[in-house]
Design an enzyme around this catalytic site. Structure first.
Site, PDB file in Angstrom:
ATOM      1  N   MET A  53      39.485  19.366  -6.076  1.00  0.00           N
ATOM      2  CA  MET A  53      38.411  19.035  -5.129  1.00  0.00           C
ATOM      3  C   MET A  53      37.075  19.206  -5.834  1.00  0.00           C
ATOM      4  SD  MET A  53      39.970  17.971  -2.526  1.00  0.00           S
ATOM      5  CE  MET A  53      38.416  17.519  -1.741  1.00  0.00           C
TER       6      MET A  53
ATOM      7  N   HIS B 113      46.692  13.116   1.357  1.00  0.00           N
ATOM      8  CA  HIS B 113      46.048  14.410   1.088  1.00  0.00           C
ATOM      9  C   HIS B 113      45.929  15.179   2.405  1.00  0.00           C
ATOM     10  CE1 HIS B 113      41.963  16.437  -0.209  1.00  0.00           C
ATOM     11  NE2 HIS B 113      42.937  17.318  -0.069  1.00  0.00           N
TER      12      HIS B 113
ATOM     13  N   SER C 238      39.450   5.936  -1.113  1.00  0.00           N
ATOM     14  CA  SER C 238      39.731   6.761   0.059  1.00  0.00           C
ATOM     15  C   SER C 238      39.426   5.997   1.348  1.00  0.00           C
ATOM     16  CB  SER C 238      38.888   8.035   0.002  1.00  0.00           C
ATOM     17  OG  SER C 238      39.066   8.731   1.213  1.00  0.00           O
TER      18      SER C 238
ATOM     19  N   MET D 276      44.730  18.050   4.573  1.00  0.00           N
ATOM     20  CA  MET D 276      43.797  19.170   4.725  1.00  0.00           C
ATOM     21  C   MET D 276      44.107  19.794   6.074  1.00  0.00           C
ATOM     22  SD  MET D 276      40.567  17.191   3.147  1.00  0.00           S
ATOM     23  CE  MET D 276      41.465  15.661   3.213  1.00  0.00           C
TER      24      MET D 276
ATOM     25  N   MET E  84      42.904  15.382   8.212  1.00  0.00           N
ATOM     26  CA  MET E  84      42.137  16.612   8.484  1.00  0.00           C
ATOM     27  C   MET E  84      42.409  17.090   9.908  1.00  0.00           C
ATOM     28  SD  MET E  84      38.497  15.374   7.002  1.00  0.00           S
ATOM     29  CE  MET E  84      38.310  14.712   5.345  1.00  0.00           C
TER      30      MET E  84
ATOM     31  N   HIS F  17      44.249   6.262  -0.961  1.00  0.00           N
ATOM     32  CA  HIS F  17      44.105   7.698  -0.725  1.00  0.00           C
ATOM     33  C   HIS F  17      43.843   7.921   0.762  1.00  0.00           C
ATOM     34  CE1 HIS F  17      43.248  11.875  -1.911  1.00  0.00           C
ATOM     35  NE2 HIS F  17      42.279  11.837  -0.995  1.00  0.00           N
TER      36      HIS F  17
ATOM     37  N   ASP G  44      38.821  14.434  -6.586  1.00  0.00           N
ATOM     38  CA  ASP G  44      38.558  13.999  -5.212  1.00  0.00           C
ATOM     39  C   ASP G  44      37.216  14.523  -4.707  1.00  0.00           C
ATOM     40  OD1 ASP G  44      38.738  13.008  -2.691  1.00  0.00           O
ATOM     41  OD2 ASP G  44      40.441  14.247  -2.067  1.00  0.00           O
TER      42      ASP G  44
ATOM     43  N   ASP H 192      43.234  10.687   3.799  1.00  0.00           N
ATOM     44  CA  ASP H 192      42.825  12.063   4.100  1.00  0.00           C
ATOM     45  C   ASP H 192      43.184  12.449   5.522  1.00  0.00           C
ATOM     46  OD1 ASP H 192      41.397  12.861   1.656  1.00  0.00           O
ATOM     47  OD2 ASP H 192      40.085  11.187   2.157  1.00  0.00           O
TER      48      ASP H 192
HETATM   49  C1  DX5 Z   1      37.054  14.942   1.190  1.00  0.00           C
HETATM   50  C2  DX5 Z   1      38.190  13.989   1.026  1.00  0.00           C
HETATM   51  C3  DX5 Z   1      37.924  12.877   0.082  1.00  0.00           C
HETATM   52  C4  DX5 Z   1      36.822  11.945   0.515  1.00  0.00           C
HETATM   53  C5  DX5 Z   1      36.163  11.452  -0.724  1.00  0.00           C
HETATM   54  O1  DX5 Z   1      37.462  16.025   1.917  1.00  0.00           O
HETATM   55  O2  DX5 Z   1      39.341  14.658   0.533  1.00  0.00           O
HETATM   56  O3  DX5 Z   1      39.089  12.146  -0.235  1.00  0.00           O
HETATM   57  O4  DX5 Z   1      37.263  10.875   1.295  1.00  0.00           O
HETATM   58  O5  DX5 Z   1      35.060  10.729  -0.383  1.00  0.00           O
HETATM   59  P1  DX5 Z   1      33.864  10.459  -1.384  1.00  0.00           P
HETATM   60  O6  DX5 Z   1      34.444   9.706  -2.566  1.00  0.00           O
HETATM   61  O7  DX5 Z   1      32.933   9.641  -0.570  1.00  0.00           O
HETATM   62  O8  DX5 Z   1      33.293  11.779  -1.804  1.00  0.00           O
HETATM   63 ZN    ZN Z   2      41.079  13.443  -0.261  1.00  0.00          ZN
END
Ligand code: DX5
Ligand code: ZN
Length: 224
Positions: free
Chosen positions: A146, A75, A17, A77, A46, A42, A184, A44
């Site tokens: 998740m 991903h 990630s 969010m 947000m 990956h 994840d 993220d």
């Molecule tokens: C959390 C994200 C993850 C995050 C995972 O909301 O969707 O992808 O980056 O990070 P780690 O592996 O550090 O928990």
């Molecule tokens: Zn993620």
């Protein structure tokens, strides 16, 4: 009795990630992933509304796209993800995952992603039952389980995830679904084997990879 010889053992997919990368050295970290045994990037996204954090948007994603030589697993969010599906395709997303909890018309969102030429994923929060995916499991390419509450890297793994992965595998069998099961949040060198044994196919790892002294070696360990 299960005939072990007939079981197709799928190699695991490792998706580090980017959220835990060094944003001041993004090109360096992308190249590290290119040269490692990681399979996907990956990413993220947000929005500060669906989750209590803001990560980054299209300019940064496009910068990653410029350097990444592996599929971008994006991903989302964010609320109302349908508005941005085409833009994520243009920014290089190969797999686009939306949250079950953010989509009022989830089936429509999945079709929208596929019609834009991407693989469609659906993520479920820790409190969302696996059974709620029953009516779409045949339509999706990836289920993102998740294993922490979304919003931040480096959180503690939620143990109920193992049960969920097993429930999802049963659901996949029942409906002849080929969806990959991605985990994840909080994946580390202590829990990854058990997750794979339960039937996980894709492991996302942020802090475990980028927080280690040798990220390339850590990725290789997760991959073995
Ligand atoms: C959390 C994200 C993850 C995050 C995972 O909301 O969707 O992808 O980056 O990070 P780690 O592996 O550090 O928990
Ligand atoms: Zn993620």
């Amino acid at each position: 009795m299960v005939n072990l010889h007939k079981l197709k053992i799928m190699p695991s997919i490792i998706a580090p990630s980017i959220l835990s990368a060094d944003f001041a050295n993004l090109q360096r970290d992308c190249e590290m992933l290119n040269n490692s045994s990681a399979d996907w990037f990956h990413i993220d996204i947000m929005d500060g509304v669906f989750v209590p954090n803001i990560s980054f948007g299209f300019p940064v994603l496009k910068a990653i796209q410029k350097h990444a030589k592996k599929p971008l697993d994006v991903h989302l969010m964010i609320v109302d993800p349908d508005r941005y599906v085409q833009q994520f395709k243009e920014a290089g997303a190969e797999i686009l995952t939306v949250h079950y909890e953010a989509c009022t018309h989830l089936h429509r969102s999945i079709q929208n992603i596929k019609n834009n030429g991407m693989k469609a994923g659906v993520a479920i929060n820790p409190h969302t039952s696996a059974s709620l995916l029953e009516d779409v499991i045949k339509d999706i390419d990836l289920i993102c389980v998740m294993s922490v509450n979304p919003g931040f890297g480096g959180q503690k793994f939620i143990e109920n995830t193992y049960n969920k992965v097993q429930q999802l595998n049963a659901l996949k069998l029942k409906h002849h679904s080929n969806a990959l099961i991605e985990i994840d949040g909080g994946v580390d060198l202590n829990n990854y084997k058990k997750l794979l044994e339960c039937g996980a196919n894709v492991l996302v790892a942020g802090n475990t990879v980028f927080g280690s002294s040798n990220p390339t070696e850590t990725i290789a360990k997760l991959k073995s």
